[in-house]
Design an enzyme around this catalytic site. Structure first.
Site, PDB file in Angstrom:
ATOM      1  N   HIS A   7       1.350   4.643  -2.220  1.00 14.56           N
ATOM      2  CA  HIS A   7       0.873   5.635  -3.511  1.00 14.56           C
ATOM      3  C   HIS A   7       2.100   6.416  -4.135  1.00 14.56           C
ATOM      4  CE1 HIS A   7      -3.459   5.421  -2.491  1.00 14.56           C
ATOM      5  NE2 HIS A   7      -2.847   5.245  -1.565  1.00 14.56           N
ATOM      6  N   ASP A  49       1.796   4.113   2.932  1.00 15.83           N
ATOM      7  CA  ASP A  49       0.716   4.802   2.227  1.00 15.83           C
ATOM      8  C   ASP A  49       1.429   6.005   1.494  1.00 15.83           C
ATOM      9  OD1 ASP A  49      -1.985   5.549   1.620  1.00 15.83           O
ATOM     10  OD2 ASP A  49      -2.563   5.973   3.362  1.00 15.83           O
ATOM     11  N   ASP A  50       1.553   7.314   2.210  1.00 13.89           N
ATOM     12  CA  ASP A  50       2.213   8.194   1.391  1.00 13.89           C
ATOM     13  C   ASP A  50       3.249   8.799   2.452  1.00 13.89           C
ATOM     14  OD1 ASP A  50      -0.136   8.848  -0.729  1.00 13.89           O
ATOM     15  OD2 ASP A  50      -1.177   8.441   1.225  1.00 13.89           O
ATOM     16  N   HIS A  95      -9.465   0.985  -1.544  1.00  8.64           N
ATOM     17  CA  HIS A  95      -9.424   1.647  -0.318  1.00  8.64           C
ATOM     18  C   HIS A  95     -10.898   1.532   0.123  1.00  8.64           C
ATOM     19  CE1 HIS A  95      -5.639   3.171  -1.655  1.00  8.64           C
ATOM     20  NE2 HIS A  95      -5.569   4.153  -0.499  1.00  8.64           N
ATOM     21  N   HIS A 116       0.970  -0.988   0.089  1.00 12.80           N
ATOM     22  CA  HIS A 116      -0.129   0.004  -0.064  1.00 12.80           C
ATOM     23  C   HIS A 116       0.711   1.366  -0.018  1.00 12.80           C
ATOM     24  CE1 HIS A 116      -4.024   1.984   1.794  1.00 12.80           C
ATOM     25  NE2 HIS A 116      -3.144   2.933   0.961  1.00 12.80           N
ATOM     26  N   GLU A 166     -11.736   3.170   5.685  1.00 12.12           N
ATOM     27  CA  GLU A 166     -10.494   4.146   6.326  1.00 12.12           C
ATOM     28  C   GLU A 166     -10.917   5.120   6.994  1.00 12.12           C
ATOM     29  OE1 GLU A 166      -8.347   6.398   3.258  1.00 12.12           O
ATOM     30  OE2 GLU A 166      -6.875   6.813   4.701  1.00 12.12           O
TER      31      GLU A 166
HETATM   32  N1  HPA Z   1      -6.634   7.215   1.218  1.00 12.50           N
HETATM   33  C1  HPA Z   1      -7.460   7.653   0.002  1.00 12.50           C
HETATM   34  N2  HPA Z   1      -6.918   8.266  -1.023  1.00 12.50           N
HETATM   35  C2  HPA Z   1      -5.487   8.373  -0.933  1.00 12.50           C
HETATM   36  C3  HPA Z   1      -4.784   7.932   0.009  1.00 12.50           C
HETATM   37  C4  HPA Z   1      -5.319   7.369   1.281  1.00 12.50           C
HETATM   38  O1  HPA Z   1      -4.848   7.220   2.417  1.00 12.50           O
HETATM   39  N3  HPA Z   1      -3.476   8.295  -0.052  1.00 12.50           N
HETATM   40  C5  HPA Z   1      -3.369   8.818  -1.557  1.00 12.50           C
HETATM   41  N4  HPA Z   1      -4.754   8.779  -1.963  1.00 12.50           N
HETATM   42 ZN    ZN Z   2      -3.848   4.777   0.473  1.00 16.83          ZN
END
Ligand code: HPA
Ligand code: ZN
Length: 334
Positions: free
Chosen positions: A16, A275-276, A194, A14, A197
């Protein structure tokens, strides 16, 4: 413990790629492409990374991606991430990319794909890291735009293992993309999404039933529905959990309150992911360390996160066996 985590073989499912854009590279690309950004230096960029929820992050994240213009930019971004993988002993990575963020600005699908795939090929050859690409549809955009994106991916089908669904979850439930996912699966793509969340646990159920995904990204809201948790265990559905992302975006108020360890001990297949990383303050080792600092975990439990991720990955059987062997050799050496 930190030493154990550093040496532990890891698999990231996971991530991006646009979320790995570090402020320093953002500045370099802005200069190279003559693009104005509303910050004086990389430190100012970091100061702006104070999020209250998912949307407050997404607004800044889409803005940051605007410095990515040329094939070389996408190559540099991806290569920088793969070097971080090497540093954190990530042996296999599955990367999300958001084509609509770029095609909407007039950047061609080909430009994005050439930069990404060339960097990943070099990472495999020079760093020994295997990888896969997952095309994500932006769920705040409409079905027609997602179909258009799927069409543009046609020429690159062999380089993309799955489709995914990201961006603003609340107000954009899985069923909005039922037909696009059905078409993608018919073309041979695997699917992930996703779900759970910020949105309700019913989004997880719907992603499984309607989109027929192989695994769930985040999925932490499953704890609101005990029946769903039982189903995830029974059906061995993997959750790609992102601990630092969840605390930065206030999905959990603190790492101590994060439920990933409870889920692991109940027998849910959970993994740890970044994630990011450029926005949430850490790559894989930082995420593992943050969880291990807030919760008491055995070495076996930390190794289980990698074991779960290997089983849930989209790499071939042979590579999976190699990864399992490397993990086992490390665990045996401790
Ligand atoms: N959630 C939804 N969209 C996203 C995320 C995330 O954690 N990171 C980058 N785009
Ligand atoms: Zn994500």
């Amino acid at each position: 413990m930190y030493q154990f985590i550093t040496g532990l073989p890891k698999v990231e499912l996971h991530l991006h790629i646009e979320g790995s854009l570090e402020p320093e590279l953002m500045f370099k690309l802005a200069q190279r492409n003559n693009i104005e950004i509303p910050f004086a230096n990389p430190d100012e960029v970091r100061e702006a990374y104070d999020f209250s929820n998912l949307q407050s992050f997404l607004d800044i994240y889409y803005q940051g991606a605007q410095v990515l213009i040329t094939e070389r930019d996408f190559y540099d971004l991806t290569w920088a991430y793969m070097l971080r993988c090497k540093a954190d002993n990530v042996l296999h990575a599955e990367l999300f990319f958001d084509p609509q963020t770029h095609t909407a600005r007039g950047i061609s699908f080909d430009t994005v794909m050439k930069g990404l795939t060339n960097a990943l090929a070099d990472a495999e050859a020079q760093l020994g890291i295997s990888s896969q690409l997952i095309l994500c549809f932006l769920r705040h955009l409409d079905e027609a735009s997602a179909f258009d994106t799927l069409q543009q991916a046609q020429l690159w089908k062999d380089s993309i293992v799955a489709v995914g669904l990201d961006s603003s979850e609340v107000g954009h439930p899985p069923e909005k993309f039922a037909r696009v996912f059905a078409a993608a699966r018919k073309q041979g793509y695997l699917a992930v999404a996703h779900a759970g969340e910020e949105g309700p646990s019913s989004n997880i159920t719907d992603a499984l039933d309607i989109l027929q995904v192989s695994r769930i990204d985040h999925g932490v809201r499953c704890v609101d529905d005990p029946q769903l948790v039982s189903r995830l265990i029974e059906e061995k559905v993997h959750l790609t959990v992102c601990p630092l992302s969840n605390t930065k975006l206030k999905v959990f108020q603190s790492m101590e309150q994060h439920t990933i360890v409870d889920l692991l001990r109940q027998g849910v297949s959970v993994g740890i992911n970044a994630d990011d990383p450029a926005y949430f303050g850490g790559y894989m080792n930082d995420n593992f360390t943050a969880v291990a600092c807030a919760h008491t975990l055995s070495q076996k439990e930390l190794g289980q996160f990698t074991c779960n991720a290997i089983d849930a990955s989209f790499c071939g059987l042979e590579r999976k066996l190699e990864l399992h062997q490397q993990l086992q050799a490390y665990m045996d050496s401790q």
